[in-house]
Design an enzyme around this catalytic site. Structure first.
Site, mmCIF file in Angstrom:
data_model
loop_
_atom_site.group_PDB
_atom_site.id
_atom_site.type_symbol
_atom_site.label_atom_id
_atom_site.label_comp_id
_atom_site.label_asym_id
_atom_site.label_seq_id
_atom_site.Cartn_x
_atom_site.Cartn_y
_atom_site.Cartn_z
ATOM 1 N N HIS A 167 4.300 -2.663 0.434
ATOM 2 C CA HIS A 167 4.847 -4.030 0.394
ATOM 3 C C HIS A 167 6.306 -3.919 -0.050
ATOM 4 C CE1 HIS A 167 0.947 -6.095 1.034
ATOM 5 N NE2 HIS A 167 0.499 -4.957 0.566
ATOM 6 N N GLY A 179 1.865 -9.986 -3.642
ATOM 7 C CA GLY A 179 1.235 -10.726 -4.736
ATOM 8 C C GLY A 179 1.336 -12.234 -4.576
ATOM 9 N N THR A 207 -1.017 -11.183 1.323
ATOM 10 C CA THR A 207 -1.633 -12.495 1.165
ATOM 11 C C THR A 207 -0.648 -13.620 1.473
ATOM 12 O OG1 THR A 207 -2.858 -11.488 -0.652
ATOM 13 C CG2 THR A 207 -3.052 -13.881 -0.408
ATOM 14 N N ARG A 220 -9.842 -14.050 0.824
ATOM 15 C CA ARG A 220 -8.474 -14.517 1.055
ATOM 16 C C ARG A 220 -8.074 -14.404 2.527
ATOM 17 N NH1 ARG A 220 -6.090 -10.146 -2.696
ATOM 18 N NH2 ARG A 220 -7.993 -9.188 -1.890
ATOM 19 N N HIS A 237 -8.051 0.317 2.216
ATOM 20 C CA HIS A 237 -8.815 -0.038 1.014
ATOM 21 C C HIS A 237 -10.289 0.349 1.152
ATOM 22 C CE1 HIS A 237 -5.185 -2.321 0.476
ATOM 23 N NE2 HIS A 237 -5.591 -3.456 1.012
ATOM 24 N N ARG A 240 -12.387 0.849 -1.998
ATOM 25 C CA ARG A 240 -12.380 -0.210 -3.016
ATOM 26 C C ARG A 240 -13.770 -0.437 -3.604
ATOM 27 N NH1 ARG A 240 -9.588 -5.099 -0.958
ATOM 28 N NH2 ARG A 240 -10.016 -5.885 -3.052
ATOM 29 N N ASP A 275 -0.276 1.163 -0.968
ATOM 30 C CA ASP A 275 -0.260 -0.272 -1.285
ATOM 31 C C ASP A 275 0.860 -0.542 -2.314
ATOM 32 O OD1 ASP A 275 -2.858 -2.772 -2.022
ATOM 33 O OD2 ASP A 275 -1.083 -2.812 -0.757
HETATM 34 C C1 FWO Z 1 -5.331 -5.190 -2.468
HETATM 35 C C2 FWO Z 1 -2.025 -6.607 -1.238
HETATM 36 C C3 FWO Z 1 -6.069 -6.550 -2.582
HETATM 37 C C4 FWO Z 1 -0.528 -8.477 -1.800
HETATM 38 O O1 FWO Z 1 -7.273 -6.589 -2.274
HETATM 39 O O2 FWO Z 1 -4.155 -6.387 -0.284
HETATM 40 O O3 FWO Z 1 -5.414 -7.526 -2.958
HETATM 41 O O4 FWO Z 1 -0.442 -9.356 -0.912
HETATM 42 O O5 FWO Z 1 0.436 -8.035 -2.441
HETATM 43 N N1 FWO Z 1 -3.901 -5.467 -2.328
HETATM 44 N N2 FWO Z 1 -2.968 -8.786 -1.854
HETATM 45 C C5 FWO Z 1 -5.532 -4.349 -3.722
HETATM 46 C C6 FWO Z 1 -6.931 -3.769 -3.814
HETATM 47 C C7 FWO Z 1 -7.111 -2.707 -2.776
HETATM 48 C C8 FWO Z 1 -7.089 -3.160 -5.198
HETATM 49 C C9 FWO Z 1 -3.459 -6.133 -1.228
HETATM 50 C C10 FWO Z 1 -1.891 -7.840 -2.088
HETATM 51 ZN ZN ZN Z 2 -4.465 -5.119 1.440
#
Ligand code: FWO
Ligand code: ZN
Length: 390
Positions: free
Chosen positions: A62, A67, A98, A162, A223, A226, A285
């Protein structure tokens, strides 16, 4: 011009002790002994008792920051050049997550160009978690054909609270358009797929492989480590359907996913289960949020991914999980290079880009990083910093 003398070369295959001549941003020559012509202004780098590896490729960063799952104050910071090169990474693929509203494709492309100007190689995926995909031109195919840095689509979220809750058909269409855009632009056309904790796991990808003519190489689910159930589904997907799986190396001890598997251990589990070692990749990530949600779906808190975790997990795979260096290296060099269709990346071979990492052969501590033929780290010290880095 550099000659790296007497290093143990992992290309990532183990090539033994070689001299490597670098010039014009390329690997020019490799041989057991190369004559040093001081007249040509060749700098000698002593590679004795060191391993020489391809620069790492991080296919999920990113770079703008990500976030926001806890509101505006939880929007994570953008990546800095030193975050990338200090971890031996010389190529990144930037993505949105997201938040596909305040993080935009035009901003992503500008940040990618900025990092390229600062000295590394960058690409991006078009889109974000969301479906319909938020592209720059309004079309996945047009973004791939018209925007040089766009190599695929992602990170598209499925099996996650999400996600946009897309249908199997919507997902298949995204993969199809990305494949065709890749074909018409001679690029990978890779869909980077964000896997959440949902019960359907990799069902959408199995649907594509079972109901279309699209090959597995156009899809990279990330992921996968996870959770144990997703790791097991990923291993089955790779073993039985020839699929590719990507393990996330960032982790925050304060915000662990329930039964999250360390990436280095996930690699060992996959290889022991018979997954082809060319079908497993790592990505960091980096700068993405690592959010934790309560069982009722409320936000609990978040960590921030780090690009440096990519090298750490490769090294841990060797030292802690006893994975051979050549195999562990493939996950962060040749394998992402192959999936991203970057023929001059991810390998130490004549005419490849001079993206190289020299590390202590006992500890794998990084000593030297060369990106596009330029010395970026030497003696373990940063020689080059980002524009605004002190
Ligand atoms: C993962 C990026 C998550 C963003 O599930 O997908 O949120 O938009 O910065 N990160 N949502 C992290 C898990 C694999 C631990 C993202 C985050
Ligand atoms: Zn992700």
């Amino acid at each position: 011009m550099f000659i790296i003398q007497s290093a143990h070369v992992y290309a990532p295959e183990d090539l033994g002790i070689l001299d490597v001549l670098v010039g014009g941003g390329k690997v020019i020559k490799m041989a057991s002994h190369l004559p040093v012509e001081p007249a040509y202004g060749v700098t000698v780098i002593d590679g004795a008792k060191k391993v020489l590896m391809p620069g790492l490729i991080d296919a999920h960063v990113h770079i703008l920051g990500g976030g926001g799952e806890g509101g505006a104050k939880t929007r994570t910071p953008e990546v800095m050049l030193s975050d990338i090169i200090s971890g031996g990474v010389t190529t990144v693929v930037g993505c949105l997550g997201t938040d596909g509203c305040t993080r935009t494709m035009s901003n992503l492309l500008a940040k990618a160009k900025g990092l390229e100007e600062e000295g590394i190689t960058t690409y991006v995926y078009t889109g974000s978690y969301q479906v319909p995909v938020r592209t720059l031109t309004g079309s996945i195919i047009d973004d791939l054909i018209l925007l040089e840095k766009v190599v695929g689509t992602g990170e598209i979220a499925i099996s996650d609270h999400r996600s946009s809750q897309p249908t199997k058909e919507e997902f298949a269409r995204i993969v199809a358009d990305t494949r065709v855009g890749g074909i018409l632009s001679a690029k990978a056309g890779l869909v980077n797929i964000h896997m959440g904790d949902g019960r359907e796991k990799l069902a959408f990808l199995r649907h594509v492989l079972e109901h279309t003519q699209i090959p597995a190489s156009n899809m990279l689910p990330t992921h996968i480590n996870r959770s144990r159930v997703l790791m097991e589904d990923g291993i089955d997907y790779a073993c039985r359907l020839g699929g590719y799986i990507d393990l996330t190396t960032s982790s925050d001890p304060d915000f662990l996913e329930p039964d999250e598997i360390k990436a280095s251990t996930g690699l060992k589990l996959a290889l022991d289960a018979g997954v082809d070692e060319n079908h497993v990749t790592f990505s960091s990530d980096g700068q993405g949020s690592l959010p934790a949600f309560n069982p009722d779906g409320t936000f609990h808190g978040l960590g921030v991914g780090k690009v440096s975790s990519l090298y750490r997990e490769m090294r841990d795979a060797v030292f802690l999980d006893k994975v051979p260096l050549a195999s562990a290296l493939k996950a962060v060099t040749a394998n992402p290079a192959t999936l991203l269709k970057l023929p001059t990346k991810g390998r130490i071979v004549e005419h490849a880009d001079a993206d190289l990492v020299l590390a202590d052969e006992k500890t794998l501590a990084i000593d030297t990083v060369i990106a596009k033929g330029a010395l970026m780290v030497s003696g373990g010290q940063l020689l080059v910093k980002g524009t605004f880095e002190t």
